[in-house]
Design a protein around this motif. Sequence first.
Motif, PDB file in Angstrom:
ATOM      1  N   SER A  16       0.826  -1.219   0.000  1.00 57.93           N
ATOM      2  CA  SER A  16       0.000   0.000   0.000  1.00 57.93           C
ATOM      3  C   SER A  16       0.858   1.267   0.000  1.00 57.93           C
ATOM      4  O   SER A  16       0.406   2.319  -0.437  1.00 57.93           O
ATOM      5  CB  SER A  16      -0.935   0.008   1.212  1.00 57.93           C
ATOM      6  OG  SER A  16      -0.177   0.119   2.407  1.00 57.93           O
ATOM      7  N   GLU A  17       2.100   1.149   0.480  1.00 54.70           N
ATOM      8  CA  GLU A  17       3.013   2.300   0.457  1.00 54.70           C
ATOM      9  C   GLU A  17       3.607   2.535  -0.926  1.00 54.70           C
ATOM     10  O   GLU A  17       4.265   3.546  -1.154  1.00 54.70           O
ATOM     11  CB  GLU A  17       4.146   2.094   1.473  1.00 54.70           C
ATOM     12  CG  GLU A  17       3.687   2.179   2.914  1.00 54.70           C
ATOM     13  CD  GLU A  17       4.797   1.846   3.894  1.00 54.70           C
ATOM     14  OE1 GLU A  17       5.932   1.548   3.455  1.00 54.70           O
ATOM     15  OE2 GLU A  17       4.527   1.871   5.101  1.00 54.70           O
ATOM     16  N   GLY A  18       3.406   1.581  -1.833  1.00 53.14           N
ATOM     17  CA  GLY A  18       3.864   1.775  -3.199  1.00 53.14           C
ATOM     18  C   GLY A  18       5.212   1.172  -3.515  1.00 53.14           C
ATOM     19  O   GLY A  18       5.784   1.449  -4.571  1.00 53.14           O
ATOM     20  N   LEU A  19       5.733   0.318  -2.644  1.00 51.82           N
ATOM     21  CA  LEU A  19       7.011  -0.328  -2.925  1.00 51.82           C
ATOM     22  C   LEU A  19       6.841  -1.361  -4.031  1.00 51.82           C
ATOM     23  O   LEU A  19       5.773  -1.955  -4.179  1.00 51.82           O
ATOM     24  CB  LEU A  19       7.566  -1.003  -1.670  1.00 51.82           C
ATOM     25  CG  LEU A  19       8.471  -0.135  -0.781  1.00 51.82           C
ATOM     26  CD1 LEU A  19       7.675   0.977  -0.142  1.00 51.82           C
ATOM     27  CD2 LEU A  19       9.174  -0.987   0.233  1.00 51.82           C
ATOM     28  N   SER A  20       7.903  -1.579  -4.796  1.00 46.74           N
ATOM     29  CA  SER A  20       7.864  -2.582  -5.857  1.00 46.74           C
ATOM     30  C   SER A  20       7.953  -3.968  -5.246  1.00 46.74           C
ATOM     31  O   SER A  20       8.341  -4.138  -4.087  1.00 46.74           O
ATOM     32  CB  SER A  20       9.011  -2.364  -6.839  1.00 46.74           C
ATOM     33  OG  SER A  20      10.237  -2.697  -6.218  1.00 46.74           O
ATOM     34  N   ALA A  21       7.596  -4.974  -6.046  1.00 46.37           N
ATOM     35  CA  ALA A  21       7.664  -6.356  -5.570  1.00 46.37           C
ATOM     36  C   ALA A  21       9.093  -6.730  -5.198  1.00 46.37           C
ATOM     37  O   ALA A  21       9.326  -7.460  -4.223  1.00 46.37           O
ATOM     38  CB  ALA A  21       7.111  -7.297  -6.636  1.00 46.37           C
ATOM     39  N   VAL A  31      12.329 -14.520   0.295  1.00 49.77           N
ATOM     40  CA  VAL A  31      11.212 -14.647  -0.641  1.00 49.77           C
ATOM     41  C   VAL A  31      11.598 -13.935  -1.939  1.00 49.77           C
ATOM     42  O   VAL A  31      12.309 -12.931  -1.920  1.00 49.77           O
ATOM     43  CB  VAL A  31       9.907 -14.075  -0.029  1.00 49.77           C
ATOM     44  CG1 VAL A  31       9.997 -12.600   0.198  1.00 49.77           C
ATOM     45  CG2 VAL A  31       8.701 -14.407  -0.872  1.00 49.77           C
ATOM     46  N   SER A  32      11.130 -14.467  -3.070  1.00 44.83           N
ATOM     47  CA  SER A  32      11.468 -13.867  -4.363  1.00 44.83           C
ATOM     48  C   SER A  32      10.431 -12.824  -4.766  1.00 44.83           C
ATOM     49  O   SER A  32       9.330 -12.748  -4.199  1.00 44.83           O
ATOM     50  CB  SER A  32      11.539 -14.949  -5.447  1.00 44.83           C
ATOM     51  OG  SER A  32      10.244 -15.462  -5.695  1.00 44.83           O
ATOM     52  N   ARG A  33      10.796 -12.055  -5.757  1.00 44.39           N
ATOM     53  CA  ARG A  33       9.896 -11.051  -6.320  1.00 44.39           C
ATOM     54  C   ARG A  33       8.627 -11.725  -6.848  1.00 44.39           C
ATOM     55  O   ARG A  33       7.508 -11.259  -6.616  1.00 44.39           O
ATOM     56  CB  ARG A  33      10.625 -10.300  -7.437  1.00 44.39           C
ATOM     57  CG  ARG A  33       9.764  -9.402  -8.258  1.00 44.39           C
ATOM     58  CD  ARG A  33      10.579  -8.828  -9.437  1.00 44.39           C
ATOM     59  NE  ARG A  33       9.717  -8.254 -10.422  1.00 44.39           N
ATOM     60  CZ  ARG A  33       9.121  -8.916 -11.415  1.00 44.39           C
ATOM     61  NH1 ARG A  33       9.314 -10.211 -11.547  1.00 44.39           N
ATOM     62  NH2 ARG A  33       8.343  -8.299 -12.279  1.00 44.39           N
ATOM     63  N   GLY A  38       2.828 -13.214  -6.681  1.00 40.69           N
ATOM     64  CA  GLY A  38       1.821 -14.271  -6.565  1.00 40.69           C
ATOM     65  C   GLY A  38       0.942 -14.088  -5.346  1.00 40.69           C
ATOM     66  O   GLY A  38      -0.277 -14.243  -5.406  1.00 40.69           O
ATOM     67  N   LYS A  39       1.549 -13.748  -4.192  1.00 43.41           N
ATOM     68  CA  LYS A  39       0.782 -13.553  -2.959  1.00 43.41           C
ATOM     69  C   LYS A  39      -0.132 -12.342  -3.074  1.00 43.41           C
ATOM     70  O   LYS A  39      -1.283 -12.375  -2.614  1.00 43.41           O
ATOM     71  CB  LYS A  39       1.743 -13.397  -1.764  1.00 43.41           C
ATOM     72  CG  LYS A  39       1.062 -13.434  -0.424  1.00 43.41           C
ATOM     73  CD  LYS A  39       0.410 -14.787  -0.187  1.00 43.41           C
ATOM     74  CE  LYS A  39      -0.160 -14.901   1.210  1.00 43.41           C
ATOM     75  NZ  LYS A  39      -0.844 -16.181   1.400  1.00 43.41           N
ATOM     76  N   VAL A  40       0.351 -11.282  -3.719  1.00 43.69           N
ATOM     77  CA  VAL A  40      -0.473 -10.078  -3.914  1.00 43.69           C
ATOM     78  C   VAL A  40      -1.723 -10.433  -4.722  1.00 43.69           C
ATOM     79  O   VAL A  40      -2.843 -10.022  -4.393  1.00 43.69           O
ATOM     80  CB  VAL A  40       0.350  -8.964  -4.617  1.00 43.69           C
ATOM     81  CG1 VAL A  40      -0.548  -7.872  -5.144  1.00 43.69           C
ATOM     82  CG2 VAL A  40       1.372  -8.394  -3.650  1.00 43.69           C
ATOM     83  N   HIS A  41      -1.560 -11.234  -5.766  1.00 39.45           N
ATOM     84  CA  HIS A  41      -2.711 -11.620  -6.582  1.00 39.45           C
ATOM     85  C   HIS A  41      -3.649 -12.550  -5.822  1.00 39.45           C
ATOM     86  O   HIS A  41      -4.871 -12.421  -5.929  1.00 39.45           O
ATOM     87  CB  HIS A  41      -2.242 -12.267  -7.887  1.00 39.45           C
ATOM     88  CG  HIS A  41      -1.712 -11.276  -8.863  1.00 39.45           C
ATOM     89  ND1 HIS A  41      -2.512 -10.373  -9.536  1.00 39.45           N
ATOM     90  CD2 HIS A  41      -0.448 -11.015  -9.277  1.00 39.45           C
ATOM     91  CE1 HIS A  41      -1.774  -9.614 -10.329  1.00 39.45           C
ATOM     92  NE2 HIS A  41      -0.507  -9.982 -10.183  1.00 39.45           N
ATOM     93  N   ARG A  42      -3.114 -13.462  -5.047  1.00 38.56           N
ATOM     94  CA  ARG A  42      -3.970 -14.369  -4.271  1.00 38.56           C
ATOM     95  C   ARG A  42      -4.739 -13.620  -3.193  1.00 38.56           C
ATOM     96  O   ARG A  42      -5.864 -13.977  -2.873  1.00 38.56           O
ATOM     97  CB  ARG A  42      -3.130 -15.488  -3.654  1.00 38.56           C
ATOM     98  CG  ARG A  42      -2.681 -16.526  -4.681  1.00 38.56           C
ATOM     99  CD  ARG A  42      -2.059 -17.748  -4.021  1.00 38.56           C
ATOM    100  NE  ARG A  42      -0.866 -17.465  -3.228  1.00 38.56           N
ATOM    101  CZ  ARG A  42       0.349 -17.300  -3.734  1.00 38.56           C
ATOM    102  NH1 ARG A  42       0.553 -17.398  -5.029  1.00 38.56           N
ATOM    103  NH2 ARG A  42       1.381 -17.052  -2.926  1.00 38.56           N
ATOM    104  N   LEU A  43      -4.134 -12.576  -2.653  1.00 43.04           N
ATOM    105  CA  LEU A  43      -4.810 -11.758  -1.642  1.00 43.04           C
ATOM    106  C   LEU A  43      -5.760 -10.738  -2.274  1.00 43.04           C
ATOM    107  O   LEU A  43      -6.500 -10.061  -1.555  1.00 43.04           O
ATOM    108  CB  LEU A  43      -3.777 -11.017  -0.776  1.00 43.04           C
ATOM    109  CG  LEU A  43      -2.906 -11.880   0.130  1.00 43.04           C
ATOM    110  CD1 LEU A  43      -1.807 -11.040   0.762  1.00 43.04           C
ATOM    111  CD2 LEU A  43      -3.765 -12.545   1.203  1.00 43.04           C
ATOM    112  N   SER A  44      -5.707 -10.608  -3.604  1.00 42.79           N
ATOM    113  CA  SER A  44      -6.525  -9.630  -4.343  1.00 42.79           C
ATOM    114  C   SER A  44      -6.342  -8.221  -3.803  1.00 42.79           C
ATOM    115  O   SER A  44      -7.299  -7.484  -3.587  1.00 42.79           O
ATOM    116  CB  SER A  44      -8.005 -10.010  -4.304  1.00 42.79           C
ATOM    117  OG  SER A  44      -8.206 -11.262  -4.909  1.00 42.79           O
ATOM    118  N   LEU A  45      -5.085  -7.875  -3.583  1.00 36.09           N
ATOM    119  CA  LEU A  45      -4.797  -6.530  -3.087  1.00 36.09           C
ATOM    120  C   LEU A  45      -5.077  -5.502  -4.189  1.00 36.09           C
ATOM    121  O   LEU A  45      -4.849  -5.779  -5.369  1.00 36.09           O
ATOM    122  CB  LEU A  45      -3.333  -6.428  -2.641  1.00 36.09           C
ATOM    123  CG  LEU A  45      -2.936  -7.280  -1.436  1.00 36.09           C
ATOM    124  CD1 LEU A  45      -1.463  -7.073  -1.110  1.00 36.09           C
ATOM    125  CD2 LEU A  45      -3.789  -6.946  -0.232  1.00 36.09           C
TER     126      LEU A  45
END
Length: 176
Positions: A16-21, A31-33, A38-45
């Motif tokens: 939410s702060e705008g940092l890149s993967a 953890v990899s980029r 993948g986690k961002v998409h699964r969480l539907s952020l």
Amino acid sequence: MNWTDERVEKLKKLWSEGLSASQIAAQLGGVSRNAVIGKVHRLSLPGRAKAGGTAPATASRAPKRTTSAPRAPNYAARATTRTVTRAQGATVVREEVEIDTVEEMEFVPASNVVVPISRRLELTQLTERTCKWPVGDPLKDDFHFCGNDSPDSSPYCNYHQKLAYQPVSDRRRAAR
């Protein structure tokens, strides 16, 4: 690597702060980029804020033109605003986009142009002092050359010189 509740919360905060993967992966460690993505998409952020505080809707829009380029004389440009929706990450973003539209205007030929009557010469009748401007389709029987008198250093008469030799600025203006 297990996604613990603390790591997921840190991921959400950094996203939410705008940092890149890549930056998030470096801060989380182990953890990899691609794992972060993948986690961002699964969480539907939702789409994250861009660095510098700009809103995601305006970040992808093309920059506005501040100067208007000259257009071809038979077209008029005007700007209209249209609301479009598009996907950004796992969310759909609605934004207003300014679009340059072009409408065709009626062509009014200049009334002071005198078109010379062609002498309708064939290829074998041309000389150094006749206009060699082709008229019509070379595969048809009525094909001919202008044949009017041409100045010493030109293959064309005065009228066809104006058509053939346009100043660079006029050609650039017509191409836009």
